[in-house]
Every structure is written in structure tokens, then in C-alpha cells.
Design a protein around this motif. Structure first.
Motif, short mmCIF file in Angstrom:
data_model
loop_
_atom_site.label_atom_id
_atom_site.label_comp_id
_atom_site.label_asym_id
_atom_site.label_seq_id
_atom_site.Cartn_x
_atom_site.Cartn_y
_atom_site.Cartn_z
N VAL A 230 2.09 -8.38 -5.07
CA VAL A 230 1.55 -7.44 -6.05
C VAL A 230 0.19 -6.93 -5.55
O VAL A 230 -0.60 -7.70 -5.02
N GLY A 231 -0.06 -5.64 -5.72
CA GLY A 231 -1.37 -5.11 -5.34
C GLY A 231 -1.72 -3.84 -6.09
O GLY A 231 -0.85 -3.20 -6.69
N SER A 232 -3.00 -3.51 -6.07
CA SER A 232 -3.52 -2.33 -6.78
C SER A 232 -3.59 -1.14 -5.83
O SER A 232 -3.89 -1.29 -4.65
N LEU A 233 -3.36 0.05 -6.36
CA LEU A 233 -3.46 1.26 -5.53
C LEU A 233 -4.88 1.83 -5.51
O LEU A 233 -5.14 2.79 -4.79
N ILE A 234 -5.80 1.26 -6.28
CA ILE A 234 -7.18 1.70 -6.10
C ILE A 234 -7.94 0.69 -5.24
O ILE A 234 -9.16 0.68 -5.18
N LYS A 235 -7.16 -0.15 -4.57
CA LYS A 235 -7.70 -0.98 -3.49
C LYS A 235 -6.99 -0.53 -2.21
O LYS A 235 -6.59 0.63 -2.11
N ASN A 236 -6.77 -1.46 -1.28
CA ASN A 236 -6.30 -1.12 0.06
C ASN A 236 -5.10 -0.16 0.13
O ASN A 236 -5.13 0.80 0.90
N ALA A 237 -4.05 -0.46 -0.62
CA ALA A 237 -2.78 0.24 -0.41
C ALA A 237 -2.79 1.70 -0.86
O ALA A 237 -1.87 2.45 -0.53
N GLY A 238 -3.83 2.09 -1.58
CA GLY A 238 -3.93 3.48 -2.02
C GLY A 238 -4.77 4.32 -1.07
O GLY A 238 -4.91 5.54 -1.27
N GLY A 239 -5.34 3.68 -0.07
CA GLY A 239 -6.08 4.41 0.96
C GLY A 239 -7.26 5.22 0.45
O GLY A 239 -7.77 6.09 1.15
N GLY A 240 -7.72 4.94 -0.76
CA GLY A 240 -8.85 5.70 -1.31
C GLY A 240 -8.42 7.05 -1.88
O GLY A 240 -9.25 7.80 -2.39
N ILE A 241 -7.14 7.35 -1.79
CA ILE A 241 -6.65 8.66 -2.24
C ILE A 241 -5.87 8.53 -3.55
O ILE A 241 -5.95 9.39 -4.41
N ALA A 242 -5.11 7.45 -3.69
CA ALA A 242 -4.34 7.26 -4.93
C ALA A 242 -5.30 7.21 -6.10
O ALA A 242 -6.30 6.50 -6.05
N PRO A 243 -5.02 7.96 -7.18
CA PRO A 243 -5.97 8.02 -8.30
C PRO A 243 -5.84 6.86 -9.28
O PRO A 243 -6.72 6.64 -10.10
N THR A 244 -4.75 6.11 -9.21
CA THR A 244 -4.48 5.02 -10.15
C THR A 244 -3.20 4.33 -9.69
O THR A 244 -2.59 4.74 -8.72
N GLY A 245 -2.79 3.29 -10.39
CA GLY A 245 -1.48 2.70 -10.13
C GLY A 245 -1.51 1.39 -9.38
O GLY A 245 -2.56 0.89 -8.98
N ALA A 246 -0.31 0.81 -9.25
CA ALA A 246 -0.16 -0.47 -8.55
C ALA A 246 1.28 -0.59 -8.06
O ALA A 246 2.13 0.22 -8.43
N TYR A 247 1.51 -1.59 -7.22
CA TYR A 247 2.87 -1.81 -6.70
C TYR A 247 3.26 -3.28 -6.87
O TYR A 247 2.40 -4.17 -6.96
N ILE A 248 4.57 -3.49 -6.93
CA ILE A 248 5.14 -4.84 -6.92
C ILE A 248 6.31 -4.74 -5.93
O ILE A 248 7.12 -3.81 -6.03
N ALA A 249 6.40 -5.64 -4.97
CA ALA A 249 7.49 -5.55 -3.98
C ALA A 249 8.06 -6.93 -3.75
O ALA A 249 7.36 -7.94 -3.89
N GLY A 250 9.34 -6.97 -3.40
CA GLY A 250 9.95 -8.26 -3.11
C GLY A 250 11.45 -8.28 -3.25
O GLY A 250 12.11 -7.26 -3.04
N ARG A 251 11.95 -9.45 -3.64
CA ARG A 251 13.39 -9.67 -3.76
C ARG A 251 13.99 -8.73 -4.79
O ARG A 251 13.46 -8.57 -5.90
N ALA A 252 15.15 -8.16 -4.48
CA ALA A 252 15.77 -7.16 -5.35
C ALA A 252 16.06 -7.70 -6.75
O ALA A 252 15.83 -7.01 -7.74
N ASP A 253 16.56 -8.94 -6.85
CA ASP A 253 16.91 -9.47 -8.18
C ASP A 253 15.66 -9.63 -9.05
O ASP A 253 15.69 -9.35 -10.25
N LEU A 254 14.55 -10.02 -8.44
CA LEU A 254 13.31 -10.18 -9.20
C LEU A 254 12.74 -8.83 -9.61
O LEU A 254 12.26 -8.65 -10.74
N ILE A 255 12.80 -7.87 -8.70
CA ILE A 255 12.30 -6.52 -9.01
C ILE A 255 13.10 -5.93 -10.18
O ILE A 255 12.53 -5.31 -11.08
N GLU A 256 14.40 -6.15 -10.18
CA GLU A 256 15.22 -5.60 -11.27
C GLU A 256 14.80 -6.20 -12.61
O GLU A 256 14.65 -5.49 -13.61
N GLN A 257 14.59 -7.51 -12.60
CA GLN A 257 14.15 -8.17 -13.83
C GLN A 257 12.82 -7.61 -14.32
O GLN A 257 12.62 -7.37 -15.51
N ILE A 258 11.90 -7.39 -13.38
CA ILE A 258 10.57 -6.87 -13.73
C ILE A 258 10.70 -5.44 -14.26
O ILE A 258 9.97 -5.04 -15.18
#
Ligand code: PLP
Length: 418
Positions: A230-258
Motif C-alpha cells: 500500500v502506498g500514497s500517490l502524494i509520496k514517491n509513487a505519484g512523482g510529485g505530479i499526482a494531485p491525490t490518491g493512493a494504490y493497493i497492489a498484490g494478490r488478485a483474491d485479496l484485491i477483489e475482496q478490498i
């Protein structure tokens, strides 16, 4: 030609010391460039493999059925982090929101959560429901159990982890040091932890708070054995350009539940539009490896120039996240340093940060951030509680030159205090 550092009233002494510090950083900077080149070209390759096109940047409205940009962005993040699936949404308001969504999304009544890297980041306390009257939407409020493995000398206690993982359904790891006095977890350490956990309990779900860690190394936690990150898009993964948001990545069954937790059971990730358009999320991810390299160079330079202030990580130490802490010795230095960062920022440079009583903190806190995106800590920012042992945390920097200037400016101001 006039000297730009004179324009900023940087003393000759500090200019000279900065030159020496830069010289000392040569091999560390080469290593940052090597990692960055790898990550940058890998991310580029992911864009080409996902056939990203201008149509993916379009604004969408209403339910967002068949939102091609939203779905391509999720596939792209999944590919970059070597995950089966990902959720990437501007509607996730912060890293904390994403952590709450992911943790409560996988939680089942009676699940035993174990934090293996000591007490997690402050904002997780209420998500876990640590206190007397946990929120009904916290892990404990939902009928889960929670326990923590204390760190041993700042490191994961692998022996104890092997024992305790056998009785855990979810094991949580925090990659970044956050605002704790411990080293961040490198991906090698995360791999060692994942192996230990799976040896003891192959069914345990390994959950990594990846905030501040993305693109610092060549590998990411899923490659090392994690099931969810899990990470925030107003930190590293947004490269300073993303205005907001976050990501969650991983196993397909867990992502579906989330996803069912995120919208509604039966609907999941099929809905969600964004009238702002997805361009900054794509562009931000593309720039992220580069920007993280800038921030890391700023942190390394700081640890060299300010070696008298017990930098952590120290100059030459391995880094697993972009945070740099300094022991500034007294309140005056903390205030001077914060004001220097603010003064050397592109936005709100005329503002003077002062310590104030913030809800949820027992001591006064000071924060400096002259950022384009409010609160974006991939942009140069710093903060500290005004209390012993006067530790100041700084991170970010879209461009190295700004970090260099701010730290030089701060050093001059602190020396005026002495
Ligand atoms: C920043 C951070 C969070 C929370 O993110 P917000 O976006 O500020 O809510 C959680 N964990 C760690 C380690 C962080 O650095």
C-alpha cells in the motif's frame, strides 16, 4: 557571472563546505543514478507493454463503467510492482485511507494481525483500534486481534517472528522508518522476513506499508514475497505530479475482496469515474523513479553536510526510504531549519512556520512545506515535535538543487543562533 548562492545570502564558508560535501557524495550519487536508471527504464517498459495512449488520460463521469484510463492505470501499477492486480484511485484520500481500506478489506472476524516491525505509523493506531474504545470500523472493533513484535536494537526479531507468525493470519511490515528512530527495512530484509513468515505459516498474508519506499531500490516488496503493498500517490509513487490518491497492489483474491469493501459487495472495482482526468497519475508514475532519485540525493547530501547533527541514516548507511532525520539539539534550531525549508520553497516562501499545538500530539509541532500539492511529502518538507531529543525529519525534493539550497540556508541560520 554572479553567484546564485550569494543571491540567497549563503555564507562563503557554507558554500565551501557544500562543495566538499558534494565531492564526498560522488560514489553515493553514482549508485543512486544506477538504481534510478534501472527503475526508470523498467517503468518505461511497463508503459509500452500496457500500450498507454492519450485516450487513457480522458476525464470520465458518472458510474465510470468501462473507464479505460482507470483500468489501464491499475494494470500499469500492477505491472510496475509485479503484482497480480492493483487498485489505483484518486478517491482514496491518503495513505492512511488506503491502509484502512486494505486492512479492513481483508479482515475477517477472529483474524489475528501481527505487526512484525514494532509499532506502526501513528495514524494506524485508530485503524487497528488499539485504545480502550475502538471504533467499530477498526480491526479490533471488527472482532480481530492485534499484537506487535517489538524491534530488537531497531531490527526485526526474526527468532520471535518465526514463533509468532505461526499464530497470525496477517503479518504487517512497515518499509519506511516513518517517524520512528529505527532504520527502514530494505527489500532484502523484507525478503528475509517473508521467508521466515512463510516457513512458519504458509497461509499468513504478508502486508507491507510501502509508503516512502517506492523506487528507492531496484526491487519492490512483492518480488520479495509480500502479498499486499500500500502506498500514497502524494509520496514517491505519484512523482510529485499526482494531485491525490493512493494504490493497493498484490494478490488478485485479496484485491477483489478490498474492492468489495471499497465500493459495495457485488460491484467492486467496476465503478468509479474521475472528472479530473488521469493524465497526472500516469505522468507522475513515469517521473517517480527520477524524482525519488532527486529526493535521495538531497537526503545523502544533507547527511554529509550536516554530519555534526547525528543524521539518520548516517552518510554511507543503506537507505530503504527517503526520510532523513537530524538531531538539531534545541528548539531554536528546529524552528530555524523549518523556516529555512519554507523560505527556499517555490510556493508559500513568504510564510513563516511556527510551532503549534496540533490535535493528537502531546507537544507542539512545527511543519514546513512549500509544496504545489498540499501535504505532498515527495516535495521538500520537514517537521518535528518541539521536545527532547529535538529530532527533525525531512524528506522529499522534486529537484536536488532546492534541497541543497535549503539545507545550506538552514546551516547558516543555525550558526547565527550559536
Ligand atoms: C505517510 C505514511 C503513512 C500515512 O500516509 P498519509 O498519506 O499521510 O495518510 C503511513 N505509513 C507510513 C510509513 C507513512 O510514511
Amino acid at each position: 557571472m554572479n553567484n546564485i548562492f550569494d543571491e540567497f545570502s549563503i555564507s562563503k564558508k557554507t558554500q565551501l563546505r557544500a562543495q566538499e560535501a558534494i565531492a564526498s557524495c560522488k560514489s553515493a550519487f553514482e549508485e543512486i543514478d544506477r538504481v534510478r536508471e534501472h527503475n526508470q527504464l523498467f517503468v518505461l517498459d511497463c508503459f509500452t507493454k500496457e500500450r498507454i495512449a492519450p485516450a487513457h488520460f480522458n476525464a470520465t463521469y458518472g458510474y465510470g463503467y468501462d473507464d479505460a484510463g482507470r483500468d489501464a492505470l491499475a494494470r500499469l501499477f500492477a505491472r510496475v510492482f509485479k503484482a497480480q492486480r492493483a487498485i489505483v484511485r484518486p478517491q482514496i484520500a491518503s495513505g492512511t485511507h488506503a491502509l484502512a481500506l486494505a486492512l479492513t478489506g481483508i479482515a475477517k472476524k477472529g483474524f489475528r494481525f501481527l505487526s512484525a516491525s514494532g509499532a506502526p505509523y501513528d495514524t494506524l493506531d485508530e485503524i487497528i483500534g488499539k485504545g480502550e474504545n475502538p471504533s467499530p470500523f477498526s480491526l479490533c472493533g471488527l472482532g480481530c486481534e492485534y499484537s506487535e513484535l517489538a524491534l530488537k536494537g531497531g531490527k526485526i526479531d526474526f527468532e520471535l517472528l518465526e514463533k509468532r507468525a505461526a499464530e497470525a493470519d496477517v503479518v504487517m511490515l512497515q518499509r519506511s522508518r516513518g517517524y520512528a528512530d529505527r532504520p527502514s527495512l530494505t527489500v532484502d530484509v523484507i525478503e528475509q522476513a517473508c521467508k521466515t513468515i512463510k516457513r512458519a505459516n504458509e497461509n499468513a498474508i504478508i502486508f507491507v506499508d510501502n509508503c516512502y519506499g517506492e523506487f528507492v531500490e531496484e526491487r519492490e516488496p512483492i518480488e520479495a514475497g509480500a502479498d499486499l503493498i500500500v502506498g500514497s500517490l502524494i509520496k514517491n509513487a505519484g512523482g510529485g505530479i499526482a494531485p491525490t490518491g493512493a494504490y493497493i497492489a498484490g494478490r488478485a483474491d485479496l484485491i477483489e475482496q478490498i474492492e468489495f469493501r471499497m465500493t459495495a459487495p457485488g460491484i467492486g472495482g467496476e465503478v468509479g469515474s474521475y472528472a479530473g482526468g488521469y493524465l497526472p497519475f500516469f505522468e507522475g508514475l513515469f517521473l517517480a523513479p527520477h524524482v525519488v532519485g532527486e529526493a535521495l540525493k538531497g537526503a545523502v547530501f544533507t547527511s554529509s553536510l550536516l554530519s555534526d547533527f547525528e543524521p539518520s541514516p548516517a552518510f554511507g548507511d543503506a537507505r530503504g526510504c527517503i526520510i532523513q532525520s537530524l538531531h538539531l539539539k534545541n528548539a531554536e534550531n528546529i524552528i530555524a531549519f523549518s523556516q529555512a525549508i519554507q523560505h527556499c520553497s517555490p510556493v508559500d516562501s513568504f510564510v513563516t512556520p511556527v510551532p503549534w499545538a496540533m490535535p493528537g500530539y502531546s507537544d507542539e509541532v512545527i511543519m514546513a512545506a512549500g509544496t504545489f500539492v498540499q501535504g505532498a511529502s515527495i516535495e521538500l518538507s520537514g517537521d518535528a515535535p518541539i521536545r527532547e531529543p529535538f529530532v527533525f525529519y525531512m524528506q522529499g525534493g522534486l529537484v536536488f538543487e532546492q534541497v541543497k539550497l535549503a539545507v545550506m540556508y538552514a546551516l547558516d541560520r543555525m550558526e547565527e543562533i550559536l
